[in-house]
Every structure is written in structure tokens, then in C-alpha cells.
Design an enzyme around this catalytic site. Sequence first.
Site, PDB file in Angstrom:
ATOM      1  N   ALA A   1       8.641 -62.639  11.780  1.00 42.39           N
ATOM      2  CA  ALA A   1       8.087 -63.231  12.997  1.00 42.39           C
ATOM      3  C   ALA A   1       8.871 -62.632  14.167  1.00 42.39           C
ATOM      4  O   ALA A   1      10.008 -62.182  13.989  1.00 42.39           O
ATOM      5  CB  ALA A   1       8.260 -64.735  12.963  1.00 42.39           C
TER       6      ALA A   1
ATOM      7  N   GLY B   1       8.741 -63.455   8.012  1.00 39.67           N
ATOM      8  CA  GLY B   1       7.286 -63.618   8.094  1.00 39.67           C
ATOM      9  C   GLY B   1       6.529 -62.494   7.390  1.00 39.67           C
ATOM     10  O   GLY B   1       5.393 -62.692   6.955  1.00 39.67           O
TER      11      GLY B   1
ATOM     12  N   GLU C   1       6.558 -63.451   3.820  1.00 42.34           N
ATOM     13  CA  GLU C   1       5.665 -64.612   3.703  1.00 42.34           C
ATOM     14  C   GLU C   1       4.201 -64.165   3.753  1.00 42.34           C
ATOM     15  O   GLU C   1       3.359 -64.681   3.015  1.00 42.34           O
ATOM     16  CB  GLU C   1       5.969 -65.610   4.827  1.00 42.34           C
TER      17      GLU C   1
ATOM     18  N   GLU D   1      15.971 -65.351   7.224  1.00 33.58           N
ATOM     19  CA  GLU D   1      16.030 -66.354   8.308  1.00 33.58           C
ATOM     20  C   GLU D   1      17.388 -67.038   8.394  1.00 33.58           C
ATOM     21  O   GLU D   1      17.874 -67.352   9.483  1.00 33.58           O
ATOM     22  CB  GLU D   1      14.939 -67.421   8.117  1.00 33.58           C
TER      23      GLU D   1
HETATM   24  N1  COA Z   1      11.314 -59.611  15.937  1.00 32.52           N
HETATM   25  C1  COA Z   1      11.320 -58.949  17.098  1.00 32.52           C
HETATM   26  N2  COA Z   1      11.695 -57.676  17.212  1.00 32.52           N
HETATM   27  C2  COA Z   1      12.085 -57.049  16.087  1.00 32.52           C
HETATM   28  C3  COA Z   1      12.107 -57.690  14.839  1.00 32.52           C
HETATM   29  C4  COA Z   1      11.686 -59.038  14.788  1.00 32.52           C
HETATM   30  N3  COA Z   1      11.633 -59.712  13.645  1.00 32.52           N
HETATM   31  N4  COA Z   1      12.548 -56.804  13.913  1.00 32.52           N
HETATM   32  C5  COA Z   1      12.789 -55.664  14.557  1.00 32.52           C
HETATM   33  N5  COA Z   1      12.519 -55.807  15.876  1.00 32.52           N
HETATM   34  C6  COA Z   1      12.627 -54.802  16.940  1.00 32.52           C
HETATM   35  C7  COA Z   1      14.085 -54.569  17.346  1.00 32.52           C
HETATM   36  O1  COA Z   1      14.521 -55.564  18.245  1.00 32.52           O
HETATM   37  C8  COA Z   1      13.999 -53.205  17.965  1.00 32.52           C
HETATM   38  O2  COA Z   1      13.429 -53.338  19.250  1.00 32.52           O
HETATM   39  P1  COA Z   1      14.055 -52.509  20.508  1.00 32.52           P
HETATM   40  O3  COA Z   1      13.877 -51.069  20.132  1.00 32.52           O
HETATM   41  O4  COA Z   1      13.220 -52.933  21.678  1.00 32.52           O
HETATM   42  O5  COA Z   1      15.487 -52.903  20.591  1.00 32.52           O
HETATM   43  C9  COA Z   1      12.946 -52.504  17.095  1.00 32.52           C
HETATM   44  O6  COA Z   1      12.197 -53.545  16.465  1.00 32.52           O
HETATM   45  C10 COA Z   1      13.547 -51.625  16.015  1.00 32.52           C
HETATM   46  O7  COA Z   1      14.418 -52.418  15.235  1.00 32.52           O
HETATM   47  P2  COA Z   1      15.950 -52.007  14.929  1.00 32.52           P
HETATM   48  O8  COA Z   1      16.714 -53.265  14.625  1.00 32.52           O
HETATM   49  O9  COA Z   1      16.483 -51.138  16.006  1.00 32.52           O
HETATM   50  O10 COA Z   1      15.753 -51.136  13.609  1.00 32.52           O
HETATM   51  P3  COA Z   1      16.811 -50.880  12.452  1.00 32.52           P
HETATM   52  O11 COA Z   1      16.243 -49.817  11.597  1.00 32.52           O
HETATM   53  O12 COA Z   1      18.174 -50.669  13.022  1.00 32.52           O
HETATM   54  O13 COA Z   1      16.878 -52.250  11.602  1.00 32.52           O
HETATM   55  C11 COA Z   1      15.919 -54.158  10.478  1.00 32.52           C
HETATM   56  C12 COA Z   1      15.754 -52.682  10.880  1.00 32.52           C
HETATM   57  C13 COA Z   1      14.609 -54.615   9.825  1.00 32.52           C
HETATM   58  C14 COA Z   1      17.073 -54.294   9.461  1.00 32.52           C
HETATM   59  C15 COA Z   1      16.231 -54.995  11.736  1.00 32.52           C
HETATM   60  O14 COA Z   1      15.278 -54.685  12.744  1.00 32.52           O
HETATM   61  C16 COA Z   1      16.187 -56.483  11.505  1.00 32.52           C
HETATM   62  O15 COA Z   1      17.116 -57.035  10.923  1.00 32.52           O
HETATM   63  N6  COA Z   1      15.113 -57.159  11.978  1.00 32.52           N
HETATM   64  C17 COA Z   1      14.987 -58.589  11.879  1.00 32.52           C
HETATM   65  C18 COA Z   1      14.619 -59.005  10.508  1.00 32.52           C
HETATM   66  C19 COA Z   1      14.548 -60.517  10.405  1.00 32.52           C
HETATM   67  O16 COA Z   1      15.527 -61.209  10.544  1.00 32.52           O
HETATM   68  N7  COA Z   1      13.334 -61.017  10.191  1.00 32.52           N
HETATM   69  C20 COA Z   1      13.090 -62.415  10.052  1.00 32.52           C
HETATM   70  C21 COA Z   1      12.745 -62.990  11.362  1.00 32.52           C
HETATM   71  S1  COA Z   1      12.550 -64.743  11.197  1.00 32.52           S
END
Ligand code: COA
Length: 260
Positions: A66, A111, A114, A134
Site C-alpha cells: 500500500a 498490500g 495481499e 508492515e
Molecule cells: N509506498 C510508497 N512508495 C513506495 C513504496 C510504498 N509501499 N515502496 C516503494 N516506494 C517508492 C519509494 O519511496 C521510492 O520513491 P522515490 O523514488 O520517490 O523516493 C521508489 O518507490 C523506489 O523505491 P526504493 O525504496 O528507492 O527502492 P529500493 O530498490 O531501494 O527498495 C524496497 C525496494 C521494496 C525494499 C523498498 O522500496 C521498500 O521497502 N518499500 C516498502 C515496502 C513495504 O514496507 N511495503 C508494505 C507497506 S504497508
Amino acid sequence: MAYENLLVERDGAVLIVTINRPDKLNALNTQTVTELDRAMEAARTDAEVRVIILTGSGEKSFVAGADINELAVQSPVSGREHARSGQAVFDRIERLGKPVIAAINGFALGGGCELAMACTLRIAADTAKLGQPEINLGLIPGYAGSQRLPRLVGRGRALELLLLGAPIPADEAWRIGLVNKVVPGAQLMTETRALAQQLAAKAPIAVRYILDAVAGGLEMSFADAQTYEATLFGLIATTDDMREGTRAFLDKRKPIFRGQ
Ligand code: COA
């Protein structure tokens, strides 16, 4: 139909819906979830569509969760509503009456995991990573991850994934039953399309009743679920496809199912 965050492509009886926010790793903001709901409803009511493939844009991510920007500002009241409306959209996907295959091309987190679990079947690229992180944000899943995950992989594994929040690689997801198949990344869409074509050739009403029997039956007592199954079994006997399928077997030929 025009979408801001989805790409929709038709390949015969198969509809391919791609979540298209690659710069945000296809994170599900409200707009995207609303569009997904619309696209799925359109697929449900289009008799020509027999199978739906759901995937993410880009190489890296199916859906990275999400949208955390939206989660960060929730109040108790809006948070509950946010979860309830997301749950309802995912329920509608699960109860669409047509198979929905998740083609997991990368991260399926929060999400995203999910959403994949609300789909009928899950095919993962060998590079994919799945999980419910989460907890690392001080949150819990809100789109039924705490409910679908234990039903899919069992309580012990689910609690491990939910409490530790560490994503697992595709091969481990396959080992615990979280995905149906793992394929090399380059072959993901070819393999998923082939599976979709196989499903599209099945008798659509029987497909729908199997989906109903499994999803509906799991909500009932075993005795009620058996009664439900028997009722659907009786109903299927009214279909032309059932006559065609059984006759084709006896005539030693391939059946042609028309969804009637
Ligand atoms: N919501 C909003 N934005 C998200 C996102 C999310 N769940 N997951 C990734 N993004 C965005 C990042 O903020 C970044 O945006 P920016 O370029 O404007 O800063 C872009 O997507 C790229 O992500 P980034 O974190 O730079 O990529 P990465 O390869 O370094 O890491 C992940 C990848 C998936 C490990 C990391 O993005 C992450 O941990 N995301 C969240 C996962 C999560 O907790 N999901 C559950 C949410 S309830």
C-alpha cells in the site's frame, strides 16, 4: 476505459491488467485500488473475458505495498475505512467468478502480497520477493493479509512472516505454498499466458462453481459446505457444457465448451 495507473491489454479470452506506477514500485495508492476495482468489474461483466492476469510494470516490482504516503496520515476512523474498502476490493477479486492469475514479477510486499493472495493462482519470477513487512513500519496488514496468509501457508509460517516482516525469495514462497510455481524471470509472462489459455479453455460455469465452492465453502462449517457443493453439483447438471463434456468423453473427442 481510461486508466491513470493501469495498463489493460486483451489477448483473446485473457485480459492482462498491469499496475503501472513503476517509479513507486507500483505501490497501491487509493487511485490505483479504485481503478483496479473498476477494471476487475469490467472483466467480470465481459462474457468474452475468461481469465485475468494481474502483474506489475517494470522489472523490479509486482506491488511494493500500500502507498506508505497515504498510510502515514491515517486517523483511527480513516484507517479503519481504508482497510475496509481495500478488503472489499480484494474480496471482489477473490469472488470474481473467473480465475485471476498473479504474475509476480518482483517485490510482492504488504498490500502486494495481499493482492497476490486474493488471486486464484500465483506464478512468481525466480527473482521475486514476497512478504508482509508492515510490522517494520509499526503497522499490521490491513487488506486481509493476517487472514489469507495463515489460510494459505498455515498458522506457524504465517506468524513468522507477519511478526518478523522479512521478505522471502520466490523458491521459499513456493516451498511453503505461497506461490503455485516459480519460473525464470524472462519466461514469466509466456508461462502465465500459457496457463491462462489452459484455464480459458475450461468450462466457464464449472470454473465459476469451483471458485465459489472453495471460497464460499471455506467460510462455512464442513457440513454446510458439503451441502453447498452438492447444490452447485446439481446446478452444473443443467448446463450444456456438462452434457458436452461428458458426451465428448464417451465419443472419444475433445469437448468444446461454450459457457452455457
Ligand atoms: N509506498 C510508497 N512508495 C513506495 C513504496 C510504498 N509501499 N515502496 C516503494 N516506494 C517508492 C519509494 O519511496 C521510492 O520513491 P522515490 O523514488 O520517490 O523516493 C521508489 O518507490 C523506489 O523505491 P526504493 O525504496 O528507492 O527502492 P529500493 O530498490 O531501494 O527498495 C524496497 C525496494 C521494496 C525494499 C523498498 O522500496 C521498500 O521497502 N518499500 C516498502 C515496502 C513495504 O514496507 N511495503 C508494505 C507497506 S504497508
